[in-house]
Design a protein around this motif. Sequence first.
Motif, PDB file in Angstrom:
ATOM      1  N   ASN A  67       0.869  -1.174   0.000  1.00  0.00           N
ATOM      2  CA  ASN A  67       0.000   0.000   0.000  1.00  0.00           C
ATOM      3  C   ASN A  67       0.903   1.220   0.000  1.00  0.00           C
ATOM      4  OD1 ASN A  67      -1.507   2.317   1.465  1.00  0.00           O
ATOM      5  ND2 ASN A  67      -3.140   0.896   0.884  1.00  0.00           N
ATOM      6  N   LYS A  68       0.760   2.023  -1.038  1.00  0.00           N
ATOM      7  CA  LYS A  68       1.621   3.204  -1.169  1.00  0.00           C
ATOM      8  C   LYS A  68       0.761   4.442  -1.312  1.00  0.00           C
ATOM      9  CE  LYS A  68       5.977   4.453  -1.356  1.00  0.00           C
ATOM     10  NZ  LYS A  68       6.938   4.063  -0.304  1.00  0.00           N
ATOM     11  N   GLU A  69       1.009   5.402  -0.459  1.00  0.00           N
ATOM     12  CA  GLU A  69       0.287   6.669  -0.506  1.00  0.00           C
ATOM     13  C   GLU A  69      -1.223   6.450  -0.423  1.00  0.00           C
ATOM     14  OE1 GLU A  69       1.722   8.495  -4.079  1.00  0.00           O
ATOM     15  OE2 GLU A  69       3.810   8.440  -3.412  1.00  0.00           O
ATOM     16  N   GLY A  70      -1.606   5.441   0.368  1.00  0.00           N
ATOM     17  CA  GLY A  70      -3.017   5.163   0.588  1.00  0.00           C
ATOM     18  C   GLY A  70      -3.685   4.345  -0.495  1.00  0.00           C
ATOM     19  N   LYS A  71      -2.901   3.845  -1.464  1.00  0.00           N
ATOM     20  CA  LYS A  71      -3.464   3.059  -2.556  1.00  0.00           C
ATOM     21  C   LYS A  71      -2.757   1.711  -2.644  1.00  0.00           C
ATOM     22  CE  LYS A  71      -4.571   7.179  -5.291  1.00  0.00           C
ATOM     23  NZ  LYS A  71      -4.359   7.877  -6.588  1.00  0.00           N
ATOM     24  N   ASN A  72      -3.523   0.678  -2.984  1.00  0.00           N
ATOM     25  CA  ASN A  72      -2.949  -0.655  -3.118  1.00  0.00           C
ATOM     26  C   ASN A  72      -2.216  -0.803  -4.451  1.00  0.00           C
ATOM     27  OD1 ASN A  72      -3.977  -1.436  -0.638  1.00  0.00           O
ATOM     28  ND2 ASN A  72      -5.815  -2.370  -1.526  1.00  0.00           N
ATOM     29  N   VAL A  73      -1.083  -1.459  -4.399  1.00  0.00           N
ATOM     30  CA  VAL A  73      -0.286  -1.746  -5.592  1.00  0.00           C
ATOM     31  C   VAL A  73      -0.286  -3.253  -5.804  1.00  0.00           C
ATOM     32  CG1 VAL A  73       1.989  -1.585  -6.670  1.00  0.00           C
ATOM     33  CG2 VAL A  73       1.174   0.265  -5.183  1.00  0.00           C
ATOM     34  N   TYR A  74      -0.533  -3.674  -7.039  1.00  0.00           N
ATOM     35  CA  TYR A  74      -0.585  -5.093  -7.369  1.00  0.00           C
ATOM     36  C   TYR A  74       0.462  -5.410  -8.434  1.00  0.00           C
ATOM     37  CZ  TYR A  74      -5.077  -4.898  -4.952  1.00  0.00           C
ATOM     38  OH  TYR A  74      -6.059  -4.717  -4.012  1.00  0.00           O
ATOM     39  N   VAL A  75       0.917  -6.660  -8.453  1.00  0.00           N
ATOM     40  CA  VAL A  75       1.939  -7.087  -9.398  1.00  0.00           C
ATOM     41  C   VAL A  75       1.548  -8.445  -9.978  1.00  0.00           C
ATOM     42  CG1 VAL A  75       3.321  -8.281  -7.644  1.00  0.00           C
ATOM     43  CG2 VAL A  75       4.442  -7.374  -9.704  1.00  0.00           C
ATOM     44  N   CYS A  76       1.989  -8.726 -11.200  1.00  0.00           N
ATOM     45  CA  CYS A  76       1.724 -10.043 -11.789  1.00  0.00           C
ATOM     46  C   CYS A  76       2.298 -11.117 -10.872  1.00  0.00           C
ATOM     47  CB  CYS A  76       2.349 -10.134 -13.178  1.00  0.00           C
ATOM     48  SG  CYS A  76       1.469  -9.162 -14.434  1.00  0.00           S
ATOM     49  N   ASP A 119       9.022  -0.508  -8.145  1.00  0.00           N
ATOM     50  CA  ASP A 119       9.529   0.866  -8.066  1.00  0.00           C
ATOM     51  C   ASP A 119       8.549   1.759  -7.321  1.00  0.00           C
ATOM     52  OD1 ASP A 119      11.870   0.307  -9.358  1.00  0.00           O
ATOM     53  OD2 ASP A 119      11.253   1.112 -11.303  1.00  0.00           O
ATOM     54  N   CYS A 120       7.260   1.556  -7.573  1.00  0.00           N
ATOM     55  CA  CYS A 120       6.243   2.345  -6.890  1.00  0.00           C
ATOM     56  C   CYS A 120       6.293   2.083  -5.388  1.00  0.00           C
ATOM     57  CB  CYS A 120       4.862   2.019  -7.454  1.00  0.00           C
ATOM     58  SG  CYS A 120       3.494   2.892  -6.644  1.00  0.00           S
ATOM     59  N   CYS A 121       6.356   0.811  -5.006  1.00  0.00           N
ATOM     60  CA  CYS A 121       6.385   0.467  -3.582  1.00  0.00           C
ATOM     61  C   CYS A 121       7.658   0.961  -2.901  1.00  0.00           C
ATOM     62  CB  CYS A 121       6.268  -1.046  -3.407  1.00  0.00           C
ATOM     63  SG  CYS A 121       4.616  -1.699  -3.753  1.00  0.00           S
ATOM     64  N   ASN A 122       8.778   0.924  -3.617  1.00  0.00           N
ATOM     65  CA  ASN A 122      10.064   1.282  -3.015  1.00  0.00           C
ATOM     66  C   ASN A 122      10.304   2.785  -2.959  1.00  0.00           C
ATOM     67  OD1 ASN A 122      10.731  -1.416  -2.631  1.00  0.00           O
ATOM     68  ND2 ASN A 122      11.763  -1.589  -4.615  1.00  0.00           N
ATOM     69  N   HIS A 123       9.781   3.514  -3.954  1.00  0.00           N
ATOM     70  CA  HIS A 123      10.132   4.930  -4.067  1.00  0.00           C
ATOM     71  C   HIS A 123       8.939   5.881  -3.995  1.00  0.00           C
ATOM     72  CE1 HIS A 123      14.119   3.532  -5.191  1.00  0.00           C
ATOM     73  NE2 HIS A 123      13.587   2.811  -6.172  1.00  0.00           N
ATOM     74  N   GLY A 124       7.766   5.431  -4.431  1.00  0.00           N
ATOM     75  CA  GLY A 124       6.592   6.298  -4.425  1.00  0.00           C
ATOM     76  C   GLY A 124       6.721   7.455  -5.400  1.00  0.00           C
ATOM     77  N   GLY A 125       5.896   8.478  -5.216  1.00  0.00           N
ATOM     78  CA  GLY A 125       5.971   9.679  -6.046  1.00  0.00           C
ATOM     79  C   GLY A 125       5.806   9.397  -7.522  1.00  0.00           C
ATOM     80  N   SER A 126       6.736   9.932  -8.326  1.00  0.00           N
ATOM     81  CA  SER A 126       6.642   9.805  -9.781  1.00  0.00           C
ATOM     82  C   SER A 126       6.806   8.365 -10.250  1.00  0.00           C
ATOM     83  CB  SER A 126       7.699  10.687 -10.455  1.00  0.00           C
ATOM     84  OG  SER A 126       9.008  10.285 -10.084  1.00  0.00           O
ATOM     85  N   TYR A 127       7.348   7.499  -9.389  1.00  0.00           N
ATOM     86  CA  TYR A 127       7.490   6.091  -9.764  1.00  0.00           C
ATOM     87  C   TYR A 127       6.142   5.368  -9.783  1.00  0.00           C
ATOM     88  CZ  TYR A 127      12.578   6.392  -9.384  1.00  0.00           C
ATOM     89  OH  TYR A 127      13.900   6.715  -9.582  1.00  0.00           O
ATOM     90  N   CYS A 128       5.110   6.031  -9.281  1.00  0.00           N
ATOM     91  CA  CYS A 128       3.779   5.411  -9.234  1.00  0.00           C
ATOM     92  C   CYS A 128       2.848   5.929 -10.326  1.00  0.00           C
ATOM     93  CB  CYS A 128       3.129   5.662  -7.874  1.00  0.00           C
ATOM     94  SG  CYS A 128       3.954   4.851  -6.484  1.00  0.00           S
ATOM     95  N   THR A 129       3.357   6.764 -11.228  1.00  0.00           N
ATOM     96  CA  THR A 129       2.451   7.409 -12.184  1.00  0.00           C
ATOM     97  C   THR A 129       1.715   6.404 -13.061  1.00  0.00           C
ATOM     98  OG1 THR A 129       4.341   7.761 -13.663  1.00  0.00           O
ATOM     99  CG2 THR A 129       3.692   9.592 -12.240  1.00  0.00           C
TER     100      THR A 129
END
Length: 223
Positions: A67-76, A119-129
């Motif tokens: 969960n990053k910035e209040g949103k769930n991140v999913y991966v294959c 990348d989104c989970c590790n760094h957040g911000g622009s890596y989650c675009t």
Amino acid sequence: MKRFSIFLIAALGVANVSSVYITTCHNDNECGTVCGTKGPNTVGPSEGLFGTKCECQNGKPPAYLCNKEGKNVYVCSDNQAPRCTVHCNMKVCIEKNGRKSTGVIRSACPKHHPQNAHDCCNHGGSYCTCVFHDTLDTNYQVFSELGGSNGDAKAWLGSCDSHHGLKVGSIQAELYLQLVKPELCSAVMSDGYHQRNYPEQYHNHHQHFHELLDQAYSNHFQQ
């Protein structure tokens, strides 16, 4: 043709504009390819933009990663690059802060790709675009012409010198895709993968659609 013209003119009068977020994939290798070709003007839409679709290779739903910035991140769940489908070689005009650049769709920016998700989970911000937002991942030429920084922009189907620019998210764009129904290219999103080039049929459909637009305008103003 008259009934079609009335419908088309009515559709052209409505513009439900949606913005996109611009990032850069830096170079040919990092941008990757779905279409088998690369170039400095390559753009990779995130899933949902311009009909872009991606599916995990194992056919299973993506798995929860964080969960990053209040949103769930999913991966294959197989930790493999997904297979993506795009409208290869379709030109798009992008405008950001008064600057314009024409990009060519050759790749995609999949939200469940292991690299993007981690990348989104590790760094957040622009890596989650690409994971959270409607995004156009641009190669160095397009990114530079738009000012060389990430940010909100608007995008149209067609090159910037085309007078038939159709805005992303608008009824015009939906009508275009419904009428033209261009074939899609599909490939696993890993560097160096080469799929067949986009069929000539797309270019024929594209020209035919613009002819229909011209005819619709002509019929409308002659009434």
